[in-house]
Design an enzyme around this catalytic site. Structure first.
Site, PDB file in Angstrom:
ATOM      1  N   ALA A  75       0.926  -1.007   0.083  1.00 29.21           N
ATOM      2  CA  ALA A  75       0.060  -0.087  -0.063  1.00 29.21           C
ATOM      3  C   ALA A  75       0.756   1.236   0.110  1.00 29.21           C
ATOM      4  O   ALA A  75       2.112   1.286   0.506  1.00 29.21           O
ATOM      5  CB  ALA A  75      -0.849  -0.126   1.262  1.00 29.21           C
ATOM      6  N   GLY A 118       0.876  -4.986   0.986  1.00 25.20           N
ATOM      7  CA  GLY A 118      -0.619  -4.912   0.283  1.00 25.20           C
ATOM      8  C   GLY A 118      -0.424  -5.511  -0.872  1.00 25.20           C
ATOM      9  O   GLY A 118      -1.426  -6.139  -1.426  1.00 25.20           O
ATOM     10  N   GLU A 121      -0.679  -9.162  -0.367  1.00 25.16           N
ATOM     11  CA  GLU A 121      -2.012  -9.382   0.266  1.00 25.16           C
ATOM     12  C   GLU A 121      -3.133  -9.352  -0.937  1.00 25.16           C
ATOM     13  O   GLU A 121      -4.150 -10.139  -1.085  1.00 25.16           O
ATOM     14  CB  GLU A 121      -2.582  -8.530   1.275  1.00 25.16           C
ATOM     15  CG  GLU A 121      -2.026  -8.631   2.391  1.00 25.16           C
ATOM     16  CD  GLU A 121      -1.993  -7.600   3.366  1.00 25.16           C
ATOM     17  OE1 GLU A 121      -1.934  -6.480   3.009  1.00 25.16           O
ATOM     18  OE2 GLU A 121      -2.162  -7.857   4.709  1.00 25.16           O
ATOM     19  N   GLU A 141       5.518  -5.030   6.943  1.00 27.42           N
ATOM     20  CA  GLU A 141       4.682  -3.976   7.821  1.00 27.42           C
ATOM     21  C   GLU A 141       5.312  -3.836   9.233  1.00 27.42           C
ATOM     22  O   GLU A 141       5.404  -2.798   9.503  1.00 27.42           O
ATOM     23  CB  GLU A 141       3.138  -4.417   7.704  1.00 27.42           C
ATOM     24  CG  GLU A 141       2.223  -4.223   6.837  1.00 27.42           C
ATOM     25  CD  GLU A 141       2.329  -5.560   5.869  1.00 27.42           C
ATOM     26  OE1 GLU A 141       3.053  -6.420   6.007  1.00 27.42           O
ATOM     27  OE2 GLU A 141       1.329  -5.499   5.055  1.00 27.42           O
TER      28      GLU A 141
HETATM   29  N1  CO8 Z   1       4.660   3.023  -0.679  1.00 29.19           N
HETATM   30  C1  CO8 Z   1       4.883   4.420  -1.058  1.00 29.19           C
HETATM   31  N2  CO8 Z   1       6.013   4.484  -1.670  1.00 29.19           N
HETATM   32  C2  CO8 Z   1       6.956   3.343  -2.212  1.00 29.19           C
HETATM   33  C3  CO8 Z   1       6.508   2.232  -1.681  1.00 29.19           C
HETATM   34  C4  CO8 Z   1       5.315   2.185  -0.776  1.00 29.19           C
HETATM   35  N3  CO8 Z   1       4.676   0.994  -0.346  1.00 29.19           N
HETATM   36  N4  CO8 Z   1       7.297   1.083  -2.110  1.00 29.19           N
HETATM   37  C5  CO8 Z   1       8.330   1.967  -2.840  1.00 29.19           C
HETATM   38  N5  CO8 Z   1       8.145   3.420  -2.786  1.00 29.19           N
HETATM   39  C6  CO8 Z   1       8.637   4.398  -3.723  1.00 29.19           C
HETATM   40  C7  CO8 Z   1       9.783   5.083  -2.858  1.00 29.19           C
HETATM   41  O1  CO8 Z   1       9.444   5.739  -1.783  1.00 29.19           O
HETATM   42  C8  CO8 Z   1      10.633   5.457  -3.900  1.00 29.19           C
HETATM   43  O2  CO8 Z   1      10.108   6.805  -4.469  1.00 29.19           O
HETATM   44  P1  CO8 Z   1      11.044   7.947  -4.587  1.00 29.19           P
HETATM   45  O3  CO8 Z   1      11.992   7.664  -5.821  1.00 29.19           O
HETATM   46  O4  CO8 Z   1      10.180   9.084  -5.045  1.00 29.19           O
HETATM   47  O5  CO8 Z   1      12.025   8.115  -3.568  1.00 29.19           O
HETATM   48  C9  CO8 Z   1      10.424   4.550  -5.290  1.00 29.19           C
HETATM   49  O6  CO8 Z   1       9.076   3.866  -4.961  1.00 29.19           O
HETATM   50  C10 CO8 Z   1      11.517   3.221  -5.515  1.00 29.19           C
HETATM   51  O7  CO8 Z   1      11.687   2.685  -4.253  1.00 29.19           O
HETATM   52  P2  CO8 Z   1      13.308   2.591  -3.484  1.00 29.19           P
HETATM   53  O8  CO8 Z   1      13.932   3.741  -3.906  1.00 29.19           O
HETATM   54  O9  CO8 Z   1      13.030   2.360  -1.959  1.00 29.19           O
HETATM   55  O10 CO8 Z   1      13.397   1.273  -4.379  1.00 29.19           O
HETATM   56  P3  CO8 Z   1      14.531   0.220  -3.810  1.00 29.19           P
HETATM   57  O11 CO8 Z   1      14.800  -0.472  -4.759  1.00 29.19           O
HETATM   58  O12 CO8 Z   1      15.771   0.692  -3.102  1.00 29.19           O
HETATM   59  O13 CO8 Z   1      13.822  -0.587  -2.553  1.00 29.19           O
HETATM   60  C11 CO8 Z   1      11.865  -1.816  -1.844  1.00 29.19           C
HETATM   61  C12 CO8 Z   1      12.572  -1.442  -2.982  1.00 29.19           C
HETATM   62  C13 CO8 Z   1      12.690  -2.921  -0.782  1.00 29.19           C
HETATM   63  C14 CO8 Z   1      10.722  -2.462  -2.172  1.00 29.19           C
HETATM   64  C15 CO8 Z   1      11.494  -0.684  -0.780  1.00 29.19           C
HETATM   65  O14 CO8 Z   1      10.916   0.398  -1.951  1.00 29.19           O
HETATM   66  C16 CO8 Z   1      10.431  -0.709   0.247  1.00 29.19           C
HETATM   67  O15 CO8 Z   1      10.705  -1.365   1.378  1.00 29.19           O
HETATM   68  N6  CO8 Z   1       9.261  -0.492   0.140  1.00 29.19           N
HETATM   69  C17 CO8 Z   1       8.419  -0.363   1.138  1.00 29.19           C
HETATM   70  C18 CO8 Z   1       7.779  -1.878   1.225  1.00 29.19           C
HETATM   71  C19 CO8 Z   1       6.716  -2.009   2.372  1.00 29.19           C
HETATM   72  O16 CO8 Z   1       7.095  -1.428   3.649  1.00 29.19           O
HETATM   73  N7  CO8 Z   1       5.602  -2.325   2.050  1.00 29.19           N
HETATM   74  C20 CO8 Z   1       4.369  -2.479   2.848  1.00 29.19           C
HETATM   75  C21 CO8 Z   1       3.770  -1.223   3.170  1.00 29.19           C
HETATM   76  S1  CO8 Z   1       2.315  -1.290   4.331  1.00 29.19           S
HETATM   77  C22 CO8 Z   1       0.969  -2.109   3.371  1.00 29.19           C
HETATM   78  O17 CO8 Z   1       1.361  -2.613   2.278  1.00 29.19           O
HETATM   79  C23 CO8 Z   1       0.043  -2.426   4.401  1.00 29.19           C
HETATM   80  C24 CO8 Z   1      -1.064  -2.927   3.483  1.00 29.19           C
HETATM   81  C25 CO8 Z   1      -2.566  -2.943   4.476  1.00 29.19           C
HETATM   82  C26 CO8 Z   1      -3.693  -2.437   3.532  1.00 29.19           C
HETATM   83  C27 CO8 Z   1      -3.619  -0.855   3.655  1.00 29.19           C
HETATM   84  C28 CO8 Z   1      -4.767   0.065   3.073  1.00 29.19           C
HETATM   85  C29 CO8 Z   1      -4.634   1.372   2.947  1.00 29.19           C
END
Ligand code: CO8
Length: 267
Positions: A75, A118, A121, A141
């Protein structure tokens, strides 16, 4: 994009391609710069696309995919970082994952790259997961101070068992595609470049069966995750008997006896 054209905006967030001959469709999440982070608009566009395809008689099976870097990295964290519990309750975004779950036709997730939170999921709310060898699955998460919220804590243990699910959810460490396949989360793994093709082939294979039987069989399998065994067996039996009301059942059995291929009409 102005607010006056929300449909145009949605079209770009999710791309839909139909394969009329195979009676399949491919839905592509298209927010590549954010690794397909699932904000409200992406999920709405995805749900609308899936519901349109579900209602389209020319389509019998659907594939959902992302791009080579990400199926979806979860998400959208930026969208919810400052939300209050009442904001979360009021917008109730998780209902969008329920909309996906209610699609009656089979939906296959073709996963390359990150499939997290998400996004994982979402893949688990679909029916089958096909993965590229570089895919990574996880519920991270815990790393951002929350728990899974869109089904991860329930569907992951059902898919891979309690112990592995606990490791995944409590450490946030992702699983490789090979691990996910061994654990039973993923149906099959292929080279990254062939994932979408493989998923579309699988969809085309399913699309040749009776759409009535496919729909009811999907409902039967899902009941295994939602009902006690006695009730689910009775439910299965009723759906099996119901197939005898279809022209497809008559056609399927006649074709077998006449040693020819069946021509299923979905009636
Ligand atoms: N949300 C928002 N932006 C994101 C997300 C995310 N989940 N994942 C990546 N991005 C963005 C980054 O901020 C970045 O943006 P920018 O270039 O503007 O800085 C761009 O995508 C590229 O990401 P990275 O530079 O971080 O890329 P890397 O290759 O270094 O890393 C990863 C890739 C490991 C996937 C890393 O981006 C990461 O850890 N992402 C977050 C993963 C995460 O925590 N996911 C869970 C989120 S919570 C959730 O899903 C709850 C769901 C429940 C339902 C919710 C309903 C609303």
């Amino acid at each position: 994009m102005s607010e006056a054209d929300p449909a145009g905006e949605r079209e770009r967030l999710v791309l839909v391609e139909r394969q009329p001959e195979q009676r399949t469709a491919l839905v592509r999440l298209n927010r590549p710069k954010q690794l397909n982070a699932l904000n409200g608009q992406v999920m709405d566009a995805l749900c609308d696309a899936l519901e349109d395809l579900d209602a389209d008689e020319a389509v019998r099976a659907i594939v959902v995919t992302g791009n080579e870097r990400a199926f979806a990295a979860g998400a959208d964290i930026a969208e919810m970082a400052n939300a209050s519990p009442i904001d979360m309750l009021r917008t109730n975004r998780i209902a969008q994952w329920d909309r996906v779950r209610r699609i009656a036709k089979p939906v296959i997730a073709a996963v390359n790259g990150w499939c997290l939170g998400g996004g994982c999921e979402l893949a688990m709310a679909l029916d089958i997961i096909v993965a590229g060898e570089g895919a990574k699955f996880g519920q991270p998460e815990i790393n951002i101070g929350v728990t899974p919220g869109a089904g991860g804590s329930q569907r992951l243990p059902r898919a891979i068992g309690k112990s592995k699910a606990m490791v995944s959810i409590l450490t946030g460490e992702p699983m490789t595609a090979a691990e996910a396949e061994r654990a039973g989360l993923v149906a099959r793994v292929t080279v990254d470049e062939l994932v979408v093709e493989d998923a579309l082939d699988l969809a085309a294979q399913i699309a040749m069966k009776s759409p009535v039987a496919v729909r009811l069989a999907k409902e039967e399998v899902n009941a295994a995750y939602e009902m006690p065994l006695t009730e689910a067996l009775a439910h299965e039996r009723r759906l099996f008997y119901l197939t005898f009301a279809s022209e497809d059942q008559k056609e399927g059995m006649a074709a077998f006896l006449q040693k020819r291929q069946p021509d299923f009409k979905g009636r």
